[in-house]
Design an enzyme around this catalytic site. Structure first.
Site, short mmCIF file in Angstrom:
data_model
loop_
_atom_site.label_atom_id
_atom_site.label_comp_id
_atom_site.label_asym_id
_atom_site.label_seq_id
_atom_site.Cartn_x
_atom_site.Cartn_y
_atom_site.Cartn_z
N ASP A 80 -7.17 10.29 14.75
CA ASP A 80 -7.18 9.22 12.74
C ASP A 80 -6.14 10.28 12.60
O ASP A 80 -5.66 11.74 12.17
CB ASP A 80 -8.22 9.76 12.20
CG ASP A 80 -8.17 9.43 10.93
OD1 ASP A 80 -7.35 9.29 10.59
OD2 ASP A 80 -9.37 9.99 10.02
N PHE A 123 -13.65 11.61 8.85
CA PHE A 123 -13.03 11.15 7.85
C PHE A 123 -13.27 10.55 7.10
O PHE A 123 -14.11 10.02 7.85
CB PHE A 123 -11.34 10.94 7.67
CG PHE A 123 -10.36 11.16 6.11
CD1 PHE A 123 -10.62 11.69 5.13
CD2 PHE A 123 -10.37 9.52 5.51
CE1 PHE A 123 -10.18 11.51 4.24
CE2 PHE A 123 -10.19 9.63 4.16
CZ PHE A 123 -9.82 10.67 3.60
N ASP A 124 -14.16 10.62 5.37
CA ASP A 124 -14.99 9.99 4.91
C ASP A 124 -15.05 8.27 5.27
O ASP A 124 -16.21 7.41 5.13
CB ASP A 124 -14.87 10.30 3.36
CG ASP A 124 -14.04 10.38 2.49
OD1 ASP A 124 -13.07 9.52 3.00
OD2 ASP A 124 -14.00 10.58 1.34
N TYR A 165 8.48 -13.87 5.87
CA TYR A 165 6.66 -14.04 6.91
C TYR A 165 6.73 -13.15 7.57
O TYR A 165 5.30 -13.00 7.71
CB TYR A 165 6.34 -15.10 6.30
CG TYR A 165 4.33 -15.72 6.28
CD1 TYR A 165 3.32 -15.49 5.09
CD2 TYR A 165 3.73 -15.61 7.57
CE1 TYR A 165 2.18 -14.93 5.12
CE2 TYR A 165 2.43 -15.60 7.59
CZ TYR A 165 1.62 -15.43 6.36
OH TYR A 165 0.62 -16.04 6.55
C1 LIG Z 1 -6.66 9.05 3.58
C2 LIG Z 1 -6.96 9.41 5.18
C3 LIG Z 1 -7.50 8.58 5.14
C4 LIG Z 1 -7.90 6.94 4.61
O1 LIG Z 1 -6.70 5.95 4.69
P1 LIG Z 1 -6.32 5.61 3.53
O2 LIG Z 1 -5.01 5.37 2.53
O3 LIG Z 1 -6.69 6.41 1.58
O4 LIG Z 1 -7.01 4.11 3.08
C5 LIG Z 1 -8.58 8.71 6.56
N1 LIG Z 1 -8.34 9.07 7.98
C6 LIG Z 1 -7.24 10.66 7.29
C7 LIG Z 1 -7.72 11.94 8.26
C8 LIG Z 1 -7.13 10.37 5.71
O5 LIG Z 1 -6.14 11.43 5.99
#
Ligand SMILES: *Cc1c(COP(=O)(O)O)cnc(C)c1O
Length: 461
Positions: A215, A124-125, A72
């Protein structure tokens, strides 16, 4: 004779695929309400829905999993991952999370508040979702060339420095928690950001006292494009380029399901101890104790190994050449595709493919259904369904680009599979004039409707 290109790995374990008949697929897609997210995976022959978490792990990753430490607190797997992140990416502090959006949730809980502005390159969305959920605004500062499919620009993911400075000038630094640079940028399909641009964004952000967040889901593919396209980087190794890239970031969020070639996982990288301490509290609340954060020990081991493999030139060369191979085949067949080809997917222009189909009948989704019927290939619509309705008028929003995305999983398919995808799409292209009936919505959710939407075929008049 020049030797042809060949993959930098061989196959040790295989997963059998089931072929199906057109009649079976007609039945299945009808049962799935013409939404490819509703198909069972065994009803799909070649799955190009996403490159997220769909990669094939190596023998080294699988053997690292056996060594996972499931303690843990203080697991050796945590330290292994911590060392990999500090060694390759230069972040002394890190927090594991269960995937990328969880990293966003934890970090933004510390930094983003009501009324804030977050400039970046086509967020990103999930990133945008986590910003808007906190009543802050995502401001898109991507260079305008990114939105013109005809323009060939080596770094279409770049941030427009003037647009960025405008945001900095118009708002106090206290209202701008960070600028987010997406590597590679999704806007027009895995387009890279240049080192020059990373440097300029960082310098400008410093001048105004704003932090820089990368990101980083596809950071290694971005480094490959810098090596291949940017002057002065041709002789540098991927890891040297990666190390330089992250010098221009204060923080990173990572979806390990992309360039770290694991099926689940994510993390936050930080350079400031104080920020790490604040984020740790949220990590413990949302994800788990700071030495596992929603990941098992074996998953952290596979991830640490995946970061090393994902930053080798041979692996990246194999991957990105495969994407380009599919793109070139389609281009040879005269099929309209976005250029230049990005790192993880090929985008087919459905507006040019099916120009006579009314846009209200969902051109890209219709094309996705036709490709599935043709050969059991599952691609994904990046168009009107994804764009949702206007929140005020409730009318459909018709985005400039109506695209079919063919997303290539890492190390999973061979070029023969790509050959089949290209031929299937060519067959659909040859009969495109006979595709006169599209789709209409029977049922949809108020937001993010593409995941669950139910459709039916438009009846002939
Ligand atoms: C996939 C992605 C995310 C989100 O990540 P998840 O692992 O799907 O939650 C964020 N930013 C970018 C650029 C991504 O390609």
């Amino acid at each position: 004779m020049n030797l042809p290109f060949a993959e930098s790995y061989k196959i040790k374990v295989v997963e059998n695929l089931r072929k199906s008949t057109r009649r079976e697929r007609e039945q299945w897609i009808k049962e799935a309400r013409y939404n490819l997210f509703n198909l069972k995976s065994e009803q799909v022959f070649i799955d190009l829905l996403t490159d997220s978490g769909t990669g094939a792990m190596s023998d080294q990753q699988w053997s690292a999993m056996m060594m996972g430490d499931e303690s843990y607190a203080g697991a050796s797997s945590y330290y292994k991952l911590k060392n990999a992140i500090s060694d390759l990416l230069g972040f002394p502090y890190f927090l594991p999370t269960h995937q990328g959006r969880a990293a966003e949730n934890v970090l933004f809980s510390v930094l983003v508040g009501d009324g804030d502005m977050v400039p970046g390159n086509s967020h990103f969305d999930t990133t945008k979702g986590h910003i808007e959920f906190r009543k802050a605004r995502a401001v898109d500062c991507t260079i305008s060339e990114a939105f013109d499919t005809q323009v060939d620009h080596p770094f279409k993911g770049n941030i427009d420095i003037e647009k960025l400075e405008e945001v900095f000038r118009e708002h106090p630094a206290s209202r701008i928690p960070f600028v987010v640079v997406t590597l590679t940028c999704n806007s027009s399909g895995g387009q890279p950001v240049s080192m020059r641009n990373l440097k300029d964004v960082h310098a400008l952000a410093r001048k105004y006292g704003v932090r820089v967040l990368f990101d980083s889901a596809r950071f290694a593919e971005n480094a490959y494009f810098i090596k291949m396209r940017e002057e002065g980087y041709g002789d540098k190794t991927i890891r040297e380029i990666v190390a330089e890239m992250f010098q221009y970031a204060d923080m990173m969020t990572m979806s390990s399901k992309k360039d770290a070639i694991v099926n689940i996982g994510g993390f936050i990288g930080l350079k400031e101890e104080e920020l790490f301490n604040k984020a740790s509290t949220y990590n413990i609340m949302f994800e788990g104790f700071i030495t596992y954060g929603g990941m098992s020990g074996r998953d952290m081991n596979a991830l640490a190994q995946g970061l090393y493999e994902g930053t080798t030139f041979d692996y990246l060369d194999t991957r990105i050449r495969q994407v380009a191979y599919l793109g070139s085949r389609l281009e040879e067949f005269g099929i309209p595709v976005q250029k230049p080809f990005g790192g993880h997917a090929i985008f087919v222009d459905a507006n040019k493919f099916l120009p006579n189909l009314p846009r209200e009948q969902f051109r890209a989704q219709t094309l996705a259904v036709e490709l599935y019927l043709e050969a059991g290939v599952r691609a994904v619509e990046i168009g009107t369904l994804l764009a949702d309705r206007d929140p005020e008028t409730r009318e459909n929003r018709y985005p400039e680009l109506e695209l079919l995305r063919l997303t290539i999983p890492r190390r999973v398919y061979t070029n023969n599979h790509m050959e089949l995808v290209a031929a299937a799409l060519k067959n659909v292209y040859n009969r495109r004039d006979s595709i006169t009936r599209g789709l209409k919505i029977v049922n949809e959710a108020p937001i993010m409707r593409h995941f669950t939407v139910e459709l039916e075929k438009v009846e002939s008049v």
